[in-house]
Write an enzyme that holds these catalytic residues in place. Structure first.
Site, PDB file in Angstrom:
ATOM      1  N   LYS A   1     -24.169 -23.258 -27.914  1.00  0.00           N
ATOM      2  CA  LYS A   1     -23.529 -22.036 -27.426  1.00  0.00           C
ATOM      3  C   LYS A   1     -22.190 -21.908 -28.128  1.00  0.00           C
ATOM      4  O   LYS A   1     -21.485 -22.903 -28.314  1.00  0.00           O
ATOM      5  CB  LYS A   1     -23.305 -22.081 -25.903  1.00  0.00           C
ATOM      6  CG  LYS A   1     -24.564 -21.849 -25.109  1.00  0.00           C
ATOM      7  CD  LYS A   1     -24.264 -21.784 -23.624  1.00  0.00           C
ATOM      8  CE  LYS A   1     -25.538 -21.602 -22.815  1.00  0.00           C
ATOM      9  NZ  LYS A   1     -25.268 -21.687 -21.374  1.00  0.00           N
ATOM     10  N   GLU A   2     -21.866 -20.679 -28.500  1.00  0.00           N
ATOM     11  CA  GLU A   2     -20.574 -20.427 -29.120  1.00  0.00           C
ATOM     12  C   GLU A   2     -19.906 -19.254 -28.426  1.00  0.00           C
ATOM     13  O   GLU A   2     -20.569 -18.366 -27.908  1.00  0.00           O
ATOM     14  CB  GLU A   2     -20.709 -20.193 -30.624  1.00  0.00           C
ATOM     15  CG  GLU A   2     -21.684 -19.141 -31.034  1.00  0.00           C
ATOM     16  CD  GLU A   2     -21.902 -19.049 -32.536  1.00  0.00           C
ATOM     17  OE1 GLU A   2     -21.758 -20.057 -33.243  1.00  0.00           O
ATOM     18  OE2 GLU A   2     -22.215 -17.945 -32.998  1.00  0.00           O
TER      19      GLU A   2
ATOM     20  N   LYS B   1     -12.072 -12.768 -36.821  1.00  0.00           N
ATOM     21  CA  LYS B   1     -12.860 -13.202 -35.663  1.00  0.00           C
ATOM     22  C   LYS B   1     -12.970 -14.717 -35.724  1.00  0.00           C
ATOM     23  O   LYS B   1     -13.216 -15.284 -36.781  1.00  0.00           O
ATOM     24  CB  LYS B   1     -14.260 -12.594 -35.708  1.00  0.00           C
ATOM     25  CG  LYS B   1     -15.164 -13.045 -34.544  1.00  0.00           C
ATOM     26  CD  LYS B   1     -16.620 -12.718 -34.783  1.00  0.00           C
ATOM     27  CE  LYS B   1     -16.988 -11.412 -34.139  1.00  0.00           C
ATOM     28  NZ  LYS B   1     -18.421 -11.120 -34.316  1.00  0.00           N
TER      29      LYS B   1
END
Length: 162
Positions: free
Chosen positions: A70-71, A83
């Site tokens: 998961k990021e 970003k």
């Protein structure tokens, strides 16, 4: 052990067009396309592409490395076209990294040109550094940048911009 590795590619489109991919969730689709067969799916767990957005990447069965990770989008600066995405669960953290962050920057170069700069920043526990430093590889992200470039150039040609 703290380190970083970067890649840059020049694209002959205005920076704002490149940011339309990198500054949004559209980048997840480029990643999914680029690595079909390796990445089974990219899911938005929460968020709309802004700070706090969480993505889950599930890797295909039999892919060496990780089953999923998961990021989280920790920084999305539309003005600076920057970003940052940090792994918050699984993946690199499971093999010994204490930090694994990817920074995407769209740098305006001229009237009709920009640079897509991708940087991986990482931190590994000193005692595990030799064993896991090989996991740091800019090549997959360089491939994403090249695919984004091809997509942008194709769209530019389709619009008839020169």
């Amino acid at each position: 052990m703290v380190g970083q590795v970067s890649h840059e590619v020049e694209v002959n489109v205005v920076a704002s067009e490149a940011w339309e991919i990198y500054g949004t969730l559209r980048l997840a689709k480029v990643v999914e396309e680029a690595f079909s067969g390796i990445i089974e799916k990219v899911e938005v767990i929460e968020g709309d592409g802004g700070v706090g957005t969480v993505l889950k990447l599930t890797f295909a069965t039999g892919t060496p490395g990780f089953s999923s990770l998961k990021e989280k989008f920790t920084k999305v600066d539309h003005e600076k076209r920057l970003k940052e995405v940090q792994v918050i669960e699984g993946g690199y953290l499971d093999v010994g990294f204490t930090l694994y962050r990817v920074r995407f920057e769209i740098i305006e170069k001229g009237d009709d040109s920009c640079i897509i700069k991708t940087t991986i920043e990482y931190d590994i526990k000193e005692e595990e550094a030799a064993a896991i430093a090989t996991y740091v590889n800019i090549e997959p992200l360089a491939k994403v940048a090249e695919l984004a470039k091809a997509h942008l150039i194709k769209n530019k040609a389709a619009k008839g911009d020169h």
